[in-house]
Design an enzyme around this catalytic site. Structure first.
Site, PDB file in Angstrom:
ATOM      1  N   SER A  65     -11.984   0.999 -18.182  1.00 26.10           N
ATOM      2  CA  SER A  65     -11.130  -0.156 -17.910  1.00 26.10           C
ATOM      3  C   SER A  65     -11.935  -1.216 -17.155  1.00 26.10           C
ATOM      4  O   SER A  65     -12.948  -1.693 -17.655  1.00 26.10           O
ATOM      5  CB  SER A  65      -9.884   0.288 -17.142  1.00 26.10           C
ATOM      6  OG  SER A  65      -8.896  -0.712 -17.145  1.00 26.10           O
ATOM      7  N   GLU A 195      -3.600   1.930 -26.226  1.00 28.54           N
ATOM      8  CA  GLU A 195      -3.991   1.357 -24.937  1.00 28.54           C
ATOM      9  C   GLU A 195      -2.863   0.554 -24.277  1.00 28.54           C
ATOM     10  O   GLU A 195      -2.641   0.621 -23.072  1.00 28.54           O
ATOM     11  CB  GLU A 195      -5.196   0.432 -25.132  1.00 28.54           C
ATOM     12  CG  GLU A 195      -6.472   1.110 -25.569  1.00 28.54           C
ATOM     13  CD  GLU A 195      -7.249   1.725 -24.425  1.00 28.54           C
ATOM     14  OE1 GLU A 195      -6.744   1.722 -23.285  1.00 28.54           O
ATOM     15  OE2 GLU A 195      -8.354   2.230 -24.687  1.00 28.54           O
ATOM     16  N   HIS A 293      -3.629   4.148 -22.216  1.00 26.26           N
ATOM     17  CA  HIS A 293      -4.788   3.681 -21.450  1.00 26.26           C
ATOM     18  C   HIS A 293      -5.103   4.681 -20.333  1.00 26.26           C
ATOM     19  O   HIS A 293      -4.261   4.969 -19.490  1.00 26.26           O
ATOM     20  CB  HIS A 293      -4.463   2.306 -20.849  1.00 26.26           C
ATOM     21  CG  HIS A 293      -5.586   1.685 -20.083  1.00 26.26           C
ATOM     22  ND1 HIS A 293      -6.799   1.366 -20.663  1.00 26.26           N
ATOM     23  CD2 HIS A 293      -5.681   1.297 -18.783  1.00 26.26           C
ATOM     24  CE1 HIS A 293      -7.577   0.809 -19.754  1.00 26.26           C
ATOM     25  NE2 HIS A 293      -6.931   0.770 -18.604  1.00 26.26           N
TER      26      HIS A 293
END
Length: 378
Positions: A65, A195, A293
């Site tokens: 991320s 995600e 995610h």
């Protein structure tokens, strides 16, 4: 570390305005303290890792991320040259200037945001602004301005991240990769199938209505929304929330990763792209999430979240993923050990490794969607 003999190092770095507040009174390099903290940690590794059994000439820098965005900054920062030899970017890639997915600001924009914060906390006067800011508590600085993310950018909040200061970072990272002026090391990168679900759920938008969805697109994308309402029409999905999640997956993660993979491969970098498609069994209580995610992180480290456990199939996938990642960390090539082959990325095929119930090589991941986004974010 136990399975493959790696030495794993984690680090802390400053966040928010503490790490990314740019202001003329703080000097030309201000606003990139978080990246400089990471560079200091990499320098520490060079100086000390041998004492822990590590090899300073075989360092793999990995992040997920925001950490993955940071990794790309290091790929393109002259101050990071020689401090690592391979790079892993999970659910994040090389950012470029675009309102809904940029983490790198032009210098003038970063300083304007810094001036806004300074004025908010009573340090607006140029004379003594640096001393004034340094005299404020971290709580005052952190709460001075409302923070936005990709889904709330239209609400007027701010985002904190690196800026193009001419010292730590000369240009937008993707522009530097495309110009082939970056730290050239093998790269492993990829994204998860769903995600965007975690972002949408965290913003309380998973149950929004069809009307609210189209209104949200109008607010978020302005005139560009007219193109999105067809491609990501709510009628094509289980719900408007799923439509929004898929849109955010493509915009912020999947197509950004493909764009980065193409630029890296065209620069002659051996690049391996993956797609994690496993929906963890311990997440089934919220079926909206899917392969959300961050879902791949426990698999990469072989450690399910506290109090939870892998199914036997998930445990097997985790073992395979640890082996792929470790082979890459050790030699810059994830292949070997009798595992399904993971070819280097080629633009012609958009090949990637599908990390699902069965591990296999596939091609053309989200091809039509990413071709579309490339017309929106060249």
């Amino acid at each position: 570390a136990r399975r493959h003999g790696l030495v794993v190092v984690s680090l802390n770095y400053r966040l928010g305005p503490l790490g990314f507040l740019a202001h003329p009174a703080l000097g030309k390099g201000s606003g990139n303290y978080g990246i400089q903290d990471q560079q200091a940690a990499l320098q520490w590794v060079q100086q000390n890792i041998a004492a822990f059994g590590g090899d300073p000439q075989s360092v793999t820098l990995a992040g997920e991320s925001a950490g993955a965005f940071s990794v790309c900054v290091h790929l393109t920062s002259t101050g990071s040259k020689g401090l690592f030899h391979r790079a892993v970017m999970q659910s994040g890639a090389c950012p470029q200037k675009f309102p809904q997915n940029s983490t790198v600001k032009p210098r003038a924009e970063a300083e304007a945001q810094g001036a806004k914060l300074a004025a908010k906390v009573g340090c607006g006067a140029s004379a003594g602004a640096a001393a004034c800011l340094r005299g404020k508590s971290y709580k005052v600085l952190l709460s001075a301005l409302p923070v936005s993310d990709a889904l709330t950018a239209a609400d007027g909040g701010v985002s904190w991240g690196p800026n193009i200061d001419g010292l730590t970072l000369a240009k937008q990272p993707l522009d530097l990769v495309r110009a082939k002026t970056f730290n050239k090391v093998p790269v492993l990168l990829g994204t998860n199938q769903d995600e965007g679900t975690l972002l949408v759920a965290a913003a309380g938008l998973s149950t929004l209505s069809a009307t609210a969805y189209t209104q949200f697109l109008d607010k978020m994308f302005g005139m560009g929304a007219m193109f999105l309402k067809g491609r990501y029409a709510a009628s094509k999905y289980k719900s408007p929330g799923h439509a929004l999640a898929d849109l955010m997956s493509d915009l912020v993660f999947v197509c950004t990763a493909r764009r980065s993979a193409r630029a890296l491969a065209e620069a002659g970098i051996t690049t391996h792209l993956y797609s994690f498609t496993t929906s963890p069994g311990y997440g089934k209580s919220n079926p909206f999430l899917g392969a959300y995610h961050g879902a791949e992180i426990p698999f990469v480290f072989g450690a399910p979240p506290p109090g939870l456990s892998f199914t036997s199939a998930e445990a097997g996938l985790s073992v395979r993923m640890m082996a792929y990642w470790s082979r890459f960390a050790l030699a810059g090539d994830p292949n070997g050990g009798g595992a399904p082959p993971w070819p280097a990325y080629l633009k012609a095929t958009d090949g990637n490794l599908n990390l699902g119930e069965k591990v296999s090589t596939t091609t053309g991941l989200k091809q039509a969607a990413c071709d579309f986004w490339d017309t929106m974010t060249p």
